[in-house]
Design a protein around this motif. Structure first.
Motif, PDB file in Angstrom:
ATOM      1  N   TYR A 126     -11.927  -3.892  -3.967  1.00 14.86           N
ATOM      2  CA  TYR A 126     -13.317  -3.494  -3.753  1.00 14.86           C
ATOM      3  C   TYR A 126     -13.761  -3.698  -2.305  1.00 14.86           C
ATOM      4  CZ  TYR A 126     -14.896  -2.357  -8.472  1.00 14.86           C
ATOM      5  OH  TYR A 126     -15.115  -1.742  -9.685  1.00 14.86           O
ATOM      6  N   ILE A 127     -13.097  -4.593  -1.596  1.00 16.70           N
ATOM      7  CA  ILE A 127     -13.435  -4.847  -0.194  1.00 16.70           C
ATOM      8  C   ILE A 127     -12.286  -4.445   0.733  1.00 16.70           C
ATOM      9  CG2 ILE A 127     -15.143  -6.630  -0.668  1.00 16.70           C
ATOM     10  CD1 ILE A 127     -12.981  -8.727  -0.045  1.00 16.70           C
ATOM     11  N   GLY A 128     -11.435  -3.522   0.233  1.00 16.39           N
ATOM     12  CA  GLY A 128     -10.396  -2.944   1.077  1.00 16.39           C
ATOM     13  C   GLY A 128      -9.214  -3.818   1.365  1.00 16.39           C
ATOM     14  N   GLN A 129      -8.975  -4.817   0.515  1.00 18.48           N
ATOM     15  CA  GLN A 129      -7.822  -5.694   0.688  1.00 18.48           C
ATOM     16  C   GLN A 129      -6.842  -5.471  -0.472  1.00 18.48           C
ATOM     17  OE1 GLN A 129      -7.371  -7.556   3.342  1.00 18.48           O
ATOM     18  NE2 GLN A 129      -9.369  -7.966   4.217  1.00 18.48           N
ATOM     19  N   GLY A 130      -5.919  -6.402  -0.660  1.00 20.59           N
ATOM     20  CA  GLY A 130      -4.983  -6.294  -1.769  1.00 20.59           C
ATOM     21  C   GLY A 130      -4.016  -5.149  -1.592  1.00 20.59           C
ATOM     22  N   THR A 131      -3.892  -4.311  -2.618  1.00 18.87           N
ATOM     23  CA  THR A 131      -2.879  -3.265  -2.627  1.00 18.87           C
ATOM     24  C   THR A 131      -3.356  -1.926  -2.080  1.00 18.87           C
ATOM     25  OG1 THR A 131      -3.461  -2.738  -4.915  1.00 18.87           O
ATOM     26  CG2 THR A 131      -1.664  -4.310  -4.575  1.00 18.87           C
ATOM     27  N   VAL A 132      -4.566  -1.865  -1.556  1.00 19.16           N
ATOM     28  CA  VAL A 132      -5.067  -0.623  -0.956  1.00 19.16           C
ATOM     29  C   VAL A 132      -4.276  -0.314   0.320  1.00 19.16           C
ATOM     30  CG1 VAL A 132      -7.048   0.503   0.102  1.00 19.16           C
ATOM     31  CG2 VAL A 132      -7.376  -0.968  -1.880  1.00 19.16           C
ATOM     32  N   GLN A 133      -3.879   0.949   0.486  1.00 27.39           N
ATOM     33  CA  GLN A 133      -3.129   1.375   1.670  1.00 27.39           C
ATOM     34  C   GLN A 133      -3.786   2.623   2.263  1.00 27.39           C
ATOM     35  OE1 GLN A 133       0.621  -0.265   2.421  1.00 27.39           O
ATOM     36  NE2 GLN A 133      -1.178  -1.502   1.988  1.00 27.39           N
ATOM     37  N   MET A 134      -4.139   2.547   3.548  1.00 27.24           N
ATOM     38  CA  MET A 134      -4.798   3.658   4.224  1.00 27.24           C
ATOM     39  C   MET A 134      -4.288   3.779   5.654  1.00 27.24           C
ATOM     40  SD  MET A 134      -7.093   5.054   2.144  1.00 27.24           S
ATOM     41  CE  MET A 134      -7.477   4.601   0.448  1.00 27.24           C
ATOM     42  N   ASN A 135      -4.629   4.897   6.288  1.00 28.15           N
ATOM     43  CA  ASN A 135      -4.433   5.073   7.718  1.00 28.15           C
ATOM     44  C   ASN A 135      -5.688   5.701   8.305  1.00 28.15           C
ATOM     45  OD1 ASN A 135      -4.184   7.956   7.239  1.00 28.15           O
ATOM     46  ND2 ASN A 135      -2.040   7.608   6.696  1.00 28.15           N
ATOM     47  N   ALA A 136      -5.684   5.936   9.601  1.00 28.02           N
ATOM     48  CA  ALA A 136      -6.889   6.463  10.254  1.00 28.02           C
ATOM     49  C   ALA A 136      -7.273   7.830   9.705  1.00 28.02           C
ATOM     50  CB  ALA A 136      -6.669   6.528  11.765  1.00 28.02           C
ATOM     51  N   LEU A 137      -6.284   8.678   9.403  1.00 26.77           N
ATOM     52  CA  LEU A 137      -6.580   9.992   8.824  1.00 26.77           C
ATOM     53  C   LEU A 137      -7.296   9.848   7.491  1.00 26.77           C
ATOM     54  CD1 LEU A 137      -6.296  13.089   8.600  1.00 26.77           C
ATOM     55  CD2 LEU A 137      -4.046  12.694   7.557  1.00 26.77           C
ATOM     56  N   ASN A 138      -6.793   8.969   6.629  1.00 25.40           N
ATOM     57  CA  ASN A 138      -7.414   8.771   5.314  1.00 25.40           C
ATOM     58  C   ASN A 138      -8.856   8.314   5.435  1.00 25.40           C
ATOM     59  OD1 ASN A 138      -4.333   7.154   4.260  1.00 25.40           O
ATOM     60  ND2 ASN A 138      -4.788   9.340   4.350  1.00 25.40           N
ATOM     61  N   MET A 139      -9.106   7.341   6.330  1.00 25.17           N
ATOM     62  CA  MET A 139     -10.462   6.813   6.459  1.00 25.17           C
ATOM     63  C   MET A 139     -11.402   7.818   7.118  1.00 25.17           C
ATOM     64  SD  MET A 139     -10.452   4.116   4.778  1.00 25.17           S
ATOM     65  CE  MET A 139     -12.231   4.120   5.008  1.00 25.17           C
ATOM     66  N   ALA A 140     -10.899   8.633   8.043  1.00 24.22           N
ATOM     67  CA  ALA A 140     -11.733   9.689   8.629  1.00 24.22           C
ATOM     68  C   ALA A 140     -12.117  10.703   7.555  1.00 24.22           C
ATOM     69  CB  ALA A 140     -10.996  10.378   9.774  1.00 24.22           C
ATOM     70  N   SER A 141     -11.163  10.994   6.655  1.00 27.09           N
ATOM     71  CA  SER A 141     -11.440  11.931   5.566  1.00 27.09           C
ATOM     72  C   SER A 141     -12.444  11.344   4.580  1.00 27.09           C
ATOM     73  CB  SER A 141     -10.132  12.283   4.843  1.00 27.09           C
ATOM     74  OG  SER A 141     -10.381  13.135   3.744  1.00 27.09           O
ATOM     75  N   ILE A 142     -12.315  10.056   4.279  1.00 28.41           N
ATOM     76  CA  ILE A 142     -13.276   9.402   3.383  1.00 28.41           C
ATOM     77  C   ILE A 142     -14.686   9.475   3.962  1.00 28.41           C
ATOM     78  CG2 ILE A 142     -14.018   7.090   2.617  1.00 28.41           C
ATOM     79  CD1 ILE A 142     -11.071   6.548   1.918  1.00 28.41           C
ATOM     80  N   THR A 143     -14.804   9.246   5.257  1.00 25.37           N
ATOM     81  CA  THR A 143     -16.111   9.333   5.918  1.00 25.37           C
ATOM     82  C   THR A 143     -16.633  10.756   5.895  1.00 25.37           C
ATOM     83  OG1 THR A 143     -15.575   7.454   7.326  1.00 25.37           O
ATOM     84  CG2 THR A 143     -17.325   8.905   8.095  1.00 25.37           C
ATOM     85  N   ALA A 144     -15.748  11.730   6.110  1.00 24.23           N
ATOM     86  CA  ALA A 144     -16.151  13.136   6.066  1.00 24.23           C
ATOM     87  C   ALA A 144     -16.656  13.509   4.674  1.00 24.23           C
ATOM     88  CB  ALA A 144     -14.976  14.025   6.470  1.00 24.23           C
ATOM     89  N   THR A 145     -15.985  12.992   3.641  1.00 22.93           N
ATOM     90  CA  THR A 145     -16.418  13.266   2.272  1.00 22.93           C
ATOM     91  C   THR A 145     -17.770  12.628   1.984  1.00 22.93           C
ATOM     92  OG1 THR A 145     -14.120  13.395   1.513  1.00 22.93           O
ATOM     93  CG2 THR A 145     -15.801  13.010  -0.160  1.00 22.93           C
ATOM     94  N   ALA A 146     -17.958  11.393   2.445  1.00 25.24           N
ATOM     95  CA  ALA A 146     -19.252  10.731   2.266  1.00 25.24           C
ATOM     96  C   ALA A 146     -20.361  11.504   2.970  1.00 25.24           C
ATOM     97  CB  ALA A 146     -19.182   9.312   2.805  1.00 25.24           C
ATOM     98  N   ARG A 147     -20.037  12.096   4.095  1.00 26.93           N
ATOM     99  CA  ARG A 147     -21.035  12.822   4.905  1.00 26.93           C
ATOM    100  C   ARG A 147     -21.557  14.052   4.174  1.00 26.93           C
ATOM    101  NH1 ARG A 147     -24.809  13.955   7.635  1.00 26.93           N
ATOM    102  NH2 ARG A 147     -24.851  14.688   9.785  1.00 26.93           N
TER     103      ARG A 147
END
Length: 545
Positions: A412-433
Motif C-alpha cells: 500500500y505504500i510502495g514497498q514489499g513485492t511491488v516492482q516498478m520503473n520510471a516508465l511505469n510510474m510516469a504512466s500511472i501519473t498519466a492515468t491519474a491525470r
C-alpha cells in the motif's frame, strides 16, 4: 547484421619456438602451459605463490598479454589469462570475424591490480578501411592452482561493450540503418542523445527492414541473446537509412539527458497523458541496460497514487474527508511508521495525508477494503500495470502481485513485492491525470499495427478529480512543493523514498505532471523523493513536449 563471414587473422603473428611460446616475444611469466589450470613443470618449485600479484608481475603479465593480442596471437594471449578456453575464441574472432588489424595497444599506469589501456586499430573489409579506437582495462590476479600472475578474463577486456557469449563482427549489415526522428521530424542520434542509443538499436533491429533503407558495411557486437539488438561500433560504408518516426520530443529528451547526468545512477521517463506518447527517456549511465523502461524496483510512496485511487473508488475516503494519521500503526504483527515518526492532528483530511505522505493513513484502511488483493486488481484493471505493453521496444510493465498480511500492507505504500520503473510510474501519473490508461508508445501504433494493451475500466470523473486535487496539493504545499516550485501550468506531484535491504540511503522517487505531460524519475540512493528525483522530473516538465 548477422551475416559476417570468417577470414584469416589480420596482423602478423609471432613465431612459436620449440617447447612452448617464446618468453621474449610476449614477456610470458611462469611455467610452460598457461592459464589457471596449466600443468606445472617437474623442475619448477613445488611451492605455489600466493597473495596479490606484485607490481612487477602486473606490469609484465599485462604487457605480455597486450603484446600477444596486438600481434594477433590469440593462443599466446589466452595462455596469459585464467580462462584459456573462454579467452582464445574471443581473441581469435577479433581478427577473423571483426577484421580488426594493425592493432596498437598502449597501457597506462597500473592502478592497484587494474591496468587501463587504449586500443588503436584498423578495420578492413572488401577494400574499405576505417580506424577504430577505444579504451578498456584488465585486472591481473593470482592463479589459484598455478600461482602465476594472470589476466582475469572477461570479454570486456577485448571491448568494454562486449558481453559473455557475444561476438565482434564486421560485414554487410543484414538490417539497414534507420534515421529516427522525433515527433516534429528532428533527427535523433545516439551521439546527441546518448540515452536513446539502446532504443535506437532496438528500433533498427525491429523496423529497419521495413523502413525502406539499404544495408551498409559495419563493425558490430552480436549479442548471445538473439532477442537483443546488435550494437553498432563502426560504419565503414553507409547504406541508405530508412526513416522511423518516434513519439520522442527532442526538447524534452535534451532536458532529460541533462537532468540525469547530475546523479551517478538516475532514470527518467516523460509521457503525454492524453495519448500515451513517450516524450523522453534518459538514463545515467546512458549505455547498456535501459533501467528507465526495463528496471524493477520498489517505488515507495509514489505508488500511493494507485492506493488512493483504490480507497476513493471504494468510498472509504474522500479528498476532503477526515483521515487518521498516527505516528505508527500495527497491521497483522508488522509495525509501520511515518518518516521520523511524524503524525497529523485529529481532523486532518485525506488530502493532507496524501500530500504529506502519511504511511499510516493508508495502512489503517486495508481491512476496510475486505480484499487483500484489491491493490493488485486496481493496478491491473485501472492503471494497466502488468499487462503486455507493446511500446515498440522492450519494456518491463510493472508488477503488483496479489499478497496477504503484512506483505500486502507494505504494498500500500510502495514497498514489499511491488516492482516498478520510471516508465511505469510516469504512466500511472498519466492515468491519474486523465482517469484512463493509455498504453505508452515510443513509435506510433500505425507503424506496424500492433495491438496495444488496454485496461478493463477507467476511473470515474469524481475519483479522477479528487486524485488530481491531492496531487496538486502535494506540488503546492506538500512534500513535492520545493521540487515543483519552478514548474508552471496545472501541476501535481507525488514523492517517494524506497528503502532497500542493505542500502544505507533510500532510493529517491518522484512523479508529477504539468498540463499534458507526466514524468517520473528514480535516483539510486538519492534519499527523499523531493531532494534528488524531484529536480530531475521538474527539469523535464519545464521543457514541455
Amino acid at each position: 547484421m548477422r551475416s559476417g563471414a570468417k577470414v584469416a587473422v589480420i596482423g602478423g603473428a609471432f613465431v612459436l619456438v620449440a617447447g612452448g611460446v617464446g618468453y621474449g616475444a610476449y614477456s610470458m611469466l611462469g611455467d610452460t602451459g598457461g592459464g589457471d589450470g596449466g600443468t606445472r613443470s617437474a623442475s619448477a618449485s613445488s611451492k605455489v605463490k600466493t597473495g596479490p600479484p606484485s607490481a612487477e608481475e602486473i606490469v609484465e603479465t599485462s604487457k605480455g598479454f597486450l603484446d600477444a593480442w596486438a600481434a594477433g596471437d590469440a593462443t599466446a594471449a589466452s595462455l596469459l589469462t585464467n580462462n584459456e578456453a573462454g579467452a582464445e575464441p574471443v581473441l581469435a574472432s577479433y581478427g577473423e570475424d571483426a577484421r580488426i588489424g594493425e592493432v596498437k595497444i598502449t597501457p597506462g599506469p597500473a592502478v592497484g591490480t587494474k591496468v587501463p589501456y587504449t586500443v588503436k586499430a584498423t578495420v578492413s573489409y572488401e577494400g574499405k578501411s576505417k580506424p577504430l579506437s577505444y579504451a578498456s582495462e584488465l585486472t591481473v590476479v593470482r592463479g589459484l592452482t598455478t600461482g602465476k600472475a594472470l589476466v582475469d578474463w572477461d570479454p570486456t577486456v577485448v571491448h568494454p561493450q562486449l558481453t559473455e557469449g557475444a561476438t565482434l563482427r564486421t560485414g554487410e549489415s543484414s538490417t539497414p540503418t534507420i534515421e529516427a526522428v522525433d515527433r516534429d521530424g528532428k533527427v535523433l542520434t545516439k551521439e546527441k542523445y546518448p540515452s536513446l542509443g539502446p532504443i535506437l538499436d532496438t528500433l533498427r533491429e525491429k523496423y529497419g527492414a521495413s523502413a525502406g533503407g539499404s544495408p551498409g558495411i559495419e563493425t558490430w557486437i552480436e549479442p548471445a541473446d538473439e532477442t537483443q539488438p546488435d550494437v553498432n561500433l563502426l560504419t565503414l560504408a553507409k547504406g541508405r537509412p530508412g526513416k522511423v518516426q518516434t513519439t520522442i520530443d527532442a526538447g524534452a529528451q535534451a532536458a532529460a539527458e541533462r537532468a540525469v547526468k547530475k546523479y551517478p545512477e538516475a532514470s527518467v521517463v516523460a509521457v503525454k497523458p492524453s495519448t500515451g506518447a513517450i516524450r523522453a527517456v534518459a538514463n545515467n549511465p546512458a549505455t547498456g541496460f535501459n533501467a528507465a523502461m526495463q528496471g524493477k524496483q520498489a517505488p515507495g510512496s509514489t505508488l500511493k497514487i494507485v492506493t488512493a485511487a483504490l480507497l476513493l473508488e471504494k468510498g472509504l475516503v474522500t479528498a476532503n474527508g477526515a483521515a487518521e494519521c498516527p505516528e505508527d500503526v500495527l497491521y497483522q504483527g508488522r509495525s509501520f511508521h511515518n518518516l521520523e515518526h511524524f503524525s497529523l492532528p485529529d481532523g486532518s483530511t485525506f488530502t493532507q495525508s496524501f500530500a504529506k505522505s502519511c504511511n499510516t493513513a493508508f495502512i489503517k484502511l486495508i481491512d476496510d477494503t475486505k480484499d487483500d488483493a484489491a491493490l493488485a486488481k486496481e493496478a491491473r484493471d485501472v492503471f494497466g500495470i502488468g499487462l503486455d505493453w507493446k511500446t515498440g521496444v522492450v519494456t518491463t510493465d510493472g508488477s503488483v502481485p496479489e499478497e496477504t498480511g503484512g506483505v500486502a500492507a507494505a504494498q500500500y505504500i510502495g514497498q514489499g513485492t511491488v516492482q516498478m520503473n520510471a516508465l511505469n510510474m510516469a504512466s500511472i501519473t498519466a492515468t491519474a491525470r486523465t482517469g484512463t490508461f493509455r498504453q505508452p508508445v515510443i513509435v506510433p501504433q500505425s507503424l506496424d499495427n500492433r495491438t496495444l494493451a488496454t485496461a478493463s475500466r477507467s476511473l470515474s470523473p469524481s475519483v479522477t478529480q479528487q486524485l488530481t486535487t491531492m496531487m496538486r496539493a502535494t506540488a503546492a504545499w506538500g512534500t513535492g512543493a520545493d521540487a515543483m516550485a519552478s514548474v508552471g501550468g496545472d501541476k501535481g506531484a507525488k514523492t517517494g523514498s524506497a528503502e532497500v535491504d542493505g542500502q544505507e540511503t533510500s532510493n529517491s522517487w518522484f512523479t508529477g505532471f504539468s498540463n499534458d505531460l507526466a514524468a517520473a524519475a528514480v535516483v539510486q540512493t538519492g534519499g527523499h523523493g523531493g531532494d534528488a528525483a524531484g529536480p530531475v522530473v521538474a527539469e523535464v516538465l519545464k521543457a514541455g513536449g
